[in-house]
Design a protein around this motif. Structure first.
Motif, PDB file in Angstrom:
ATOM      1  N   LYS A  33       3.415   9.044  -0.891  1.00 15.23           N
ATOM      2  CA  LYS A  33       2.429   8.565   0.070  1.00 15.23           C
ATOM      3  C   LYS A  33       3.039   7.673   1.150  1.00 15.23           C
ATOM      4  CE  LYS A  33      -1.728  10.112  -0.901  1.00 15.23           C
ATOM      5  NZ  LYS A  33      -2.610  10.739   0.101  1.00 15.23           N
ATOM      6  N   MET A  34       4.317   7.361   1.029  1.00 15.45           N
ATOM      7  CA  MET A  34       4.965   6.467   1.986  1.00 15.45           C
ATOM      8  C   MET A  34       5.789   7.218   3.022  1.00 15.45           C
ATOM      9  SD  MET A  34       3.986   3.362   1.309  1.00 15.45           S
ATOM     10  CE  MET A  34       5.099   2.485   2.398  1.00 15.45           C
ATOM     11  N   THR A  35       5.853   8.533   2.904  1.00 16.13           N
ATOM     12  CA  THR A  35       6.748   9.292   3.789  1.00 16.13           C
ATOM     13  C   THR A  35       6.290   9.266   5.238  1.00 16.13           C
ATOM     14  OG1 THR A  35       5.536  11.310   3.191  1.00 16.13           O
ATOM     15  CG2 THR A  35       7.558  10.833   1.961  1.00 16.13           C
ATOM     16  N   THR A  36       4.996   9.355   5.473  1.00 13.67           N
ATOM     17  CA  THR A  36       4.473   9.331   6.843  1.00 13.67           C
ATOM     18  C   THR A  36       3.231   8.453   6.898  1.00 13.67           C
ATOM     19  OG1 THR A  36       3.151  11.321   6.440  1.00 13.67           O
ATOM     20  CG2 THR A  36       5.325  11.632   7.464  1.00 13.67           C
ATOM     21  N   SER A  37       2.947   7.932   8.069  1.00 13.72           N
ATOM     22  CA  SER A  37       1.749   7.117   8.268  1.00 13.72           C
ATOM     23  C   SER A  37       0.740   7.886   9.110  1.00 13.72           C
ATOM     24  CB  SER A  37       2.106   5.810   8.968  1.00 13.72           C
ATOM     25  OG  SER A  37       2.500   6.061  10.310  1.00 13.72           O
ATOM     26  N   LEU A  38      -0.496   7.405   9.075  1.00 12.73           N
ATOM     27  CA  LEU A  38      -1.544   8.022   9.888  1.00 12.73           C
ATOM     28  C   LEU A  38      -1.180   7.961  11.362  1.00 12.73           C
ATOM     29  CD1 LEU A  38      -4.303   9.312   9.127  1.00 12.73           C
ATOM     30  CD2 LEU A  38      -5.370   7.143   9.745  1.00 12.73           C
ATOM     31  N   GLU A  39      -0.562   6.861  11.777  1.00 16.62           N
ATOM     32  CA  GLU A  39      -0.186   6.705  13.182  1.00 16.62           C
ATOM     33  C   GLU A  39       0.850   7.746  13.621  1.00 16.62           C
ATOM     34  OE1 GLU A  39      -1.759   2.790  11.786  1.00 16.62           O
ATOM     35  OE2 GLU A  39      -0.310   4.229  10.985  1.00 16.62           O
ATOM     36  N   GLN A  40       1.719   8.159  12.693  1.00 16.87           N
ATOM     37  CA  GLN A  40       2.770   9.115  13.038  1.00 16.87           C
ATOM     38  C   GLN A  40       2.245  10.530  13.225  1.00 16.87           C
ATOM     39  OE1 GLN A  40       5.165   8.011   9.550  1.00 16.87           O
ATOM     40  NE2 GLN A  40       6.893   7.683  10.927  1.00 16.87           N
ATOM     41  N   ILE A  41       1.121  10.842  12.613  1.00 17.39           N
ATOM     42  CA  ILE A  41       0.662  12.232  12.619  1.00 17.39           C
ATOM     43  C   ILE A  41      -0.658  12.428  13.363  1.00 17.39           C
ATOM     44  CG2 ILE A  41       1.917  12.896  10.538  1.00 17.39           C
ATOM     45  CD1 ILE A  41      -0.522  12.333   8.900  1.00 17.39           C
TER      46      ILE A  41
ATOM     47  N   ARG B 207      -4.372   9.770  18.197  1.00 14.21           N
ATOM     48  CA  ARG B 207      -5.077   8.491  18.350  1.00 14.21           C
ATOM     49  C   ARG B 207      -5.554   8.049  16.975  1.00 14.21           C
ATOM     50  NH1 ARG B 207      -8.062   5.456  22.065  1.00 14.21           N
ATOM     51  NH2 ARG B 207      -7.630   6.909  23.767  1.00 14.21           N
ATOM     52  N   VAL B 208      -5.505   6.745  16.725  1.00 14.94           N
ATOM     53  CA  VAL B 208      -6.005   6.195  15.464  1.00 14.94           C
ATOM     54  C   VAL B 208      -7.097   5.183  15.760  1.00 14.94           C
ATOM     55  CG1 VAL B 208      -5.448   4.817  13.427  1.00 14.94           C
ATOM     56  CG2 VAL B 208      -3.848   6.578  14.210  1.00 14.94           C
ATOM     57  N   LEU B 209      -8.231   5.350  15.079  1.00 11.71           N
ATOM     58  CA  LEU B 209      -9.340   4.400  15.157  1.00 11.71           C
ATOM     59  C   LEU B 209      -9.245   3.473  13.948  1.00 11.71           C
ATOM     60  CD1 LEU B 209     -12.152   6.947  16.116  1.00 11.71           C
ATOM     61  CD2 LEU B 209     -10.862   5.442  17.660  1.00 11.71           C
ATOM     62  N   ASP B 210      -9.224   2.179  14.198  1.00 16.23           N
ATOM     63  CA  ASP B 210      -9.032   1.194  13.133  1.00 16.23           C
ATOM     64  C   ASP B 210     -10.377   0.824  12.525  1.00 16.23           C
ATOM     65  OD1 ASP B 210      -8.354  -0.864  11.475  1.00 16.23           O
ATOM     66  OD2 ASP B 210      -7.369  -2.089  13.009  1.00 16.23           O
ATOM     67  N   SER B 211     -10.611   1.291  11.298  1.00 20.31           N
ATOM     68  CA  SER B 211     -11.892   1.044  10.635  1.00 20.31           C
ATOM     69  C   SER B 211     -12.019  -0.387  10.123  1.00 20.31           C
ATOM     70  CB  SER B 211     -12.068   2.012   9.462  1.00 20.31           C
ATOM     71  OG  SER B 211     -11.182   1.675   8.397  1.00 20.31           O
TER      72      SER B 211
ATOM     73  N   GLY C  35      -7.336   9.985  13.884  1.00 21.63           N
ATOM     74  CA  GLY C  35      -7.403   9.467  12.523  1.00 21.63           C
ATOM     75  C   GLY C  35      -8.266   8.226  12.425  1.00 21.63           C
ATOM     76  N   ILE C  36      -8.919   8.068  11.285  1.00 19.42           N
ATOM     77  CA  ILE C  36      -9.639   6.841  10.941  1.00 19.42           C
ATOM     78  C   ILE C  36      -8.884   6.184   9.800  1.00 19.42           C
ATOM     79  CG2 ILE C  36     -11.804   5.848  10.127  1.00 19.42           C
ATOM     80  CD1 ILE C  36     -13.273   8.282  11.197  1.00 19.42           C
ATOM     81  N   THR C  37      -8.503   4.924   9.958  1.00 22.21           N
ATOM     82  CA  THR C  37      -7.709   4.277   8.924  1.00 22.21           C
ATOM     83  C   THR C  37      -8.455   4.249   7.593  1.00 22.21           C
ATOM     84  OG1 THR C  37      -8.490   2.077   9.583  1.00 22.21           O
ATOM     85  CG2 THR C  37      -6.405   2.850  10.537  1.00 22.21           C
ATOM     86  N   CYS C  38      -7.688   4.431   6.515  1.00 24.81           N
ATOM     87  CA  CYS C  38      -8.243   4.654   5.189  1.00 24.81           C
ATOM     88  C   CYS C  38      -7.319   4.013   4.156  1.00 24.81           C
ATOM     89  CB  CYS C  38      -8.364   6.161   4.952  1.00 24.81           C
ATOM     90  SG  CYS C  38      -8.717   6.649   3.252  1.00 24.81           S
ATOM     91  N   SER C  39      -7.898   3.419   3.127  1.00 26.21           N
ATOM     92  CA  SER C  39      -7.103   2.735   2.113  1.00 26.21           C
ATOM     93  C   SER C  39      -6.282   3.682   1.247  1.00 26.21           C
ATOM     94  CB  SER C  39      -8.025   1.909   1.203  1.00 26.21           C
ATOM     95  OG  SER C  39      -8.740   0.945   1.944  1.00 26.21           O
ATOM     96  N   TYR C  40      -6.545   4.966   1.316  1.00 24.39           N
ATOM     97  CA  TYR C  40      -5.820   5.932   0.499  1.00 24.39           C
ATOM     98  C   TYR C  40      -4.668   6.597   1.253  1.00 24.39           C
ATOM     99  CZ  TYR C  40      -9.754   5.519  -2.712  1.00 24.39           C
ATOM    100  OH  TYR C  40     -10.704   5.036  -3.577  1.00 24.39           O
ATOM    101  N   ALA C  41      -4.492   6.253   2.504  1.00 19.09           N
ATOM    102  CA  ALA C  41      -3.411   6.829   3.305  1.00 19.09           C
ATOM    103  C   ALA C  41      -2.646   5.687   3.973  1.00 19.09           C
ATOM    104  CB  ALA C  41      -3.970   7.781   4.361  1.00 19.09           C
ATOM    105  N   ARG C  42      -1.329   5.833   4.076  1.00 22.52           N
ATOM    106  CA  ARG C  42      -0.517   4.789   4.691  1.00 22.52           C
ATOM    107  C   ARG C  42      -0.899   4.616   6.160  1.00 22.52           C
ATOM    108  NH1 ARG C  42       5.679   5.675   6.360  1.00 22.52           N
ATOM    109  NH2 ARG C  42       5.869   3.855   7.717  1.00 22.52           N
ATOM    110  N   PHE C  43      -1.101   3.360   6.571  1.00 20.27           N
ATOM    111  CA  PHE C  43      -1.311   3.048   7.980  1.00 20.27           C
ATOM    112  C   PHE C  43      -0.675   1.693   8.250  1.00 20.27           C
ATOM    113  CE2 PHE C  43      -4.839   1.113   5.856  1.00 20.27           C
ATOM    114  CZ  PHE C  43      -5.338   0.086   6.636  1.00 20.27           C
TER     115      PHE C  43
END
Length: 427
Positions: A138-146, A149-153, A118-126
């Motif tokens: 939009k608060m049920t899950t975060s990018l990190e949970q799904i 690896r997450v790349l922090d933009s 994942g790439i962090t994005c202002s439209y998705a919870r991170f």
């Protein structure tokens, strides 16, 4: 524009200084997936700029991270199997009731066995998103949970990055598109190098080269174009306020030639889509194509280009100037280039200092240079213009109306009130 520029420079340095190793490790998984007959999918599609910023056919796009240009991500999910790879910035389907129906998201790919980045994005919870800031769906899950690896933009959680006293509810001027595509193109650079060397080189050097070239392009814009941008901002302010009392308010219309991909809200260009009804963006910017038959002399036309001589963009500039509208264009314009450039047909031309609009990295095994800068440097200019015009308007106690991020709690009511003000004032 100084405030916005400083934020984008911070984001670029953050990616350069903290994310290159993670980018290369993620692309190593993608390379190994491809080498083992797995498939690579790319859904970096959330956000107005994102939908078209890496479209097929853009000069310098090698499509080693092939974007799903029609945004039919469910069709990809139906194909995904264990061993595949997905790069994403969040769910990207448009639902009939966005407020209550969960999007189909990257967790679907991960459940099917794809390694998901994942790439962090202002439209998705991170990790930066405050508890309760978004609508519950939009608060049920975060990018990190799904994601594996997450790349922090480096983007902010709420799109906007600049505070203005007349809009205390949220920050304006979005960093989302720029931050994500600095990461996307750095990923592309690293993966191209790994493909070129059979995995022997992790691509860190070329990913770093790409980010440094982008930052250099930004510096050249700051050095050479800020005075021009301010001159345009003053002219826009004068024109909009001069005709503000007219029955038909002056419009600020944005054009860029159509790109590959399914149209969104009637637009099909990265700059037009980024300008129109975007979170943290001004309400005055509208698609040129919607109003071209009604164009009048008091209007303003802004043309965004990734090449200096696209025929469609030149035709729009010629027509708009014939009507008497003010025409401003930004793109990779060389001041010494000959006749036939879009810059010749604009009242003001702003150079994005991104070369000829094609890729900037020569990598063995690829027929053309890969990874363009023209899209992100153009995006920077678009937001610099927006920021500086807003500043000049605020100087005259006429702060323009802005859109709040739809997903933020309270945004729907705020936007309704702001839009009523916009219709009355025209800005």
């Amino acid at each position: 524009m100084e405030l916005f520029y400083a934020e984008i420079e911070r984001i670029g340095r953050h990616i350069r200084d903290t994310q290159i190793a993670g980018i290369c490790e993620a692309m190593k998984v993608a390379y190994e997936c491809q080498s083992s007959d797995g498939r690579i999918f790319s859904h970096v599609l959330v956000g107005h700029f994102a939908m078209f910023a890496a479209s097929p056919g853009i000069p310098g796009q090698p499509s080693v991270l092939p974007q799903r240009a029609d945004r039919n991500i469910s069709a990809d999910y139906n194909q995904i199997r264990p061993g595949d790879f997905l790069l994403t910035n969040g769910a990207s389907l448009i639902n009939p009731d966005k407020g209550t129906i969960p999007d189909v998201g990257p967790d679907e790919a991960r459940v099917r066995g794809a390694y998901t980045v994942g790439i962090t994005c202002s439209y998705a919870r991170f990790y930066k998103t405050p508890v309760g800031a978004f609508l519950p769906v939009k608060m049920t899950t975060s990018l990190e949970q799904i994601c594996d690896r997450v790349l922090d933009s480096g983007c902010t959680w709420s799109c906007g990055v600049v505070s203005t006293p007349a809009i205390p509810e949220f920050k304006i001027i979005s960093s989302s598109g720029l931050s994500q595509f600095l990461v996307y193109w750095a990923c592309t650079a690293a993966l191209c190098k790994q493909i070129s060397t059979g995995g022997a080189d992790d691509g860190a050097e070329v990913a770093l080269e790409y980010i440094n070239n982008a930052l250099r392009s930004f510096e050249l814009i700051r050095e050479h174009e800020f005075e021009v941008i301010d001159r345009v901002a003053r002219a826009w302010t004068d024109r909009i306020l001069l005709f503000a009392g007219a029955a038909d308010h002056p419009r600020l219309l944005v054009y860029g030639h159509p790109q590959a991909g399914a149209p969104y809200e009637g637009t099909q260009n990265m700059f037009v889509n980024e300008a129109y009804e975007t979170a943290a963006g001004s309400m005055i910017m509208q698609p040129y194509d919607v109003y071209k038959t009604q164009l009048k002399a008091s209007d303003i036309v802004l043309i965004g280009a990734i090449s200096p001589d696209n025929g469609d963009e030149i035709q729009v500039a010629q027509y708009a100037r014939q009507i008497g509208a003010m025409v401003v264009a930004f793109g990779p314009f060389d001041r010494s280039e000959g006749a036939g450039s879009l810059s010749d047909y604009a009242d003001v031309a702003i150079n994005t200092h991104s070369g000829d609009g094609a890729g900037i990295l020569d990598i063995s095994g690829f027929d053309e240079p890969v990874c363009p800068i023209s899209g992100i440097s153009g995006n920077l200019v678009l937001w610099l213009l927006t920021a500086q015009w807003t500043y000049r308007m605020a100087e005259r106690n006429q702060t323009p109306n802005y859109w709040q991020n739809y997903w933020e709690v309270g945004a729907s009511d705020y936007d309704d009130q702001a839009q009523a003000s916009f219709v009355k004032r025209g800005f």
